[in-house]
Design a protein around this motif. Sequence first.
Motif, short mmCIF file in Angstrom:
data_model
loop_
_atom_site.label_atom_id
_atom_site.label_comp_id
_atom_site.label_asym_id
_atom_site.label_seq_id
_atom_site.Cartn_x
_atom_site.Cartn_y
_atom_site.Cartn_z
N GLU A 144 39.10 32.98 48.20
CA GLU A 144 38.75 32.63 47.10
C GLU A 144 38.91 33.77 45.99
O GLU A 144 39.40 33.47 44.84
CB GLU A 144 36.99 32.29 46.92
N VAL A 145 38.57 34.94 46.55
CA VAL A 145 38.93 36.05 45.66
C VAL A 145 40.40 36.49 45.32
O VAL A 145 40.96 36.51 44.44
CB VAL A 145 38.27 37.46 46.37
N LEU A 146 41.32 36.12 46.49
CA LEU A 146 42.73 36.12 46.46
C LEU A 146 43.40 35.18 45.50
O LEU A 146 44.06 35.37 44.63
CB LEU A 146 43.30 36.03 47.79
N ILE A 179 33.36 35.71 55.52
CA ILE A 179 34.11 36.83 54.75
C ILE A 179 35.53 36.43 54.48
O ILE A 179 36.09 36.38 53.45
CB ILE A 179 34.14 38.28 55.56
N LEU A 180 36.21 35.68 55.48
CA LEU A 180 37.42 35.23 55.21
C LEU A 180 37.76 34.12 54.23
O LEU A 180 38.24 33.99 53.50
CB LEU A 180 38.20 34.68 56.69
N GLU A 181 36.64 33.23 54.06
CA GLU A 181 36.37 32.09 53.12
C GLU A 181 36.13 32.86 51.71
O GLU A 181 37.03 32.26 50.90
CB GLU A 181 35.23 31.15 53.51
N ALA A 182 35.52 33.71 51.75
CA ALA A 182 35.24 34.58 50.15
C ALA A 182 36.50 35.33 50.00
O ALA A 182 37.08 35.31 48.92
CB ALA A 182 34.31 35.51 50.33
N VAL A 237 35.90 45.21 47.37
CA VAL A 237 34.48 45.20 46.69
C VAL A 237 34.24 43.72 46.04
O VAL A 237 33.10 43.29 45.97
CB VAL A 237 34.32 46.35 45.61
N ASP A 238 35.61 43.19 45.60
CA ASP A 238 35.24 41.92 44.82
C ASP A 238 35.01 40.81 45.96
O ASP A 238 34.02 39.91 45.75
CB ASP A 238 36.80 41.26 44.36
N VAL A 239 35.35 40.92 47.36
CA VAL A 239 34.87 40.04 48.53
C VAL A 239 33.15 40.22 48.50
O VAL A 239 32.75 39.24 48.43
CB VAL A 239 35.68 40.23 49.82
N ALA A 240 33.00 41.54 48.73
CA ALA A 240 31.62 41.97 48.88
C ALA A 240 30.63 41.22 47.88
O ALA A 240 29.69 40.48 47.83
CB ALA A 240 31.25 43.47 49.06
N ARG A 241 31.04 41.25 46.51
CA ARG A 241 30.46 40.93 45.39
C ARG A 241 30.29 39.30 45.56
O ARG A 241 29.18 38.91 45.08
CB ARG A 241 31.14 41.35 44.13
N ALA A 242 31.35 38.88 45.79
CA ALA A 242 31.33 37.22 45.86
C ALA A 242 30.32 36.82 47.01
O ALA A 242 29.61 35.76 47.09
CB ALA A 242 32.54 36.61 46.35
N LEU A 243 29.94 37.66 47.99
CA LEU A 243 29.26 37.37 49.06
C LEU A 243 27.66 37.86 48.98
O LEU A 243 26.86 37.39 49.46
CB LEU A 243 29.67 38.01 50.50
N VAL A 256 31.21 44.28 54.76
CA VAL A 256 32.46 43.65 54.93
C VAL A 256 33.14 44.38 55.96
O VAL A 256 33.88 44.11 56.90
CB VAL A 256 33.31 43.49 53.62
N TYR A 257 33.21 45.95 55.68
CA TYR A 257 34.03 46.87 56.57
C TYR A 257 33.37 46.76 57.94
O TYR A 257 33.94 47.37 58.93
CB TYR A 257 33.72 48.35 56.02
N ARG A 258 32.10 46.41 58.10
CA ARG A 258 31.68 46.29 59.66
C ARG A 258 32.42 45.30 60.38
O ARG A 258 32.56 45.19 61.53
CB ARG A 258 30.00 45.89 59.56
#
Length: 195
Positions: free
Chosen positions: A18-20, A12-15, A31-37, A44-46
């Motif tokens: 990249e999103v940032l 998640i941190l790697e993604a 949501v962007d992070v989740a989409r990338a994954l 992600v919130y878990r």
Amino acid sequence: MAATETLTAERILEATEEVLRRYGPAKATVVDVARALGVSHGSVYRHFRTKAALREAVTERWLSRTEVMLAELTGAAGRPAPEKLKDWFAALFEAKRHKAGDDPELFATYSVLIDENSGVVDRHLEVLVGQVRTVVEEGVREGEFTAPEPDATARALFSATAHFHDPAYAPEWRKPTVDAEFDAVVGLLLRGLRA
């Protein structure tokens, strides 16, 4: 993300990095992070209960890379403390200059995140000052430095070299004279520490 691949905090941190990099801190979302994954934002919130917690974790991860690299220099046995201290400050400067010059978008993003997460930054700065203190104490034990108060000395050294590691000075790190300026400042500080 492949269905068989486990979603971990590290992934998640790697993604998130990249999103940032892609969207910047103002527009990047969970949501962007989740989409990338390829997962739901709930997944992600878990791992990170809030967007702020995720941003804090990614900032801490980014800063800890420098801490780990510098700890190797601090822990190196058999080297004189003056040499070790000079190399430590040179490595810190090079790491900061590298981050600012090689990936300016992400560096700018982290500058914003760092302002948001002063607790993370404060802890990072304490780790760095602690590493300097370790070298100063070693130099005192070996008779290479005179520093009656190693903690105050470490803080003074760190402050005196801020021009070469504080992100506020990043635009000046491209000046053709900056390496000579660095050598002059660190040389002066080391001469002042000599027993």
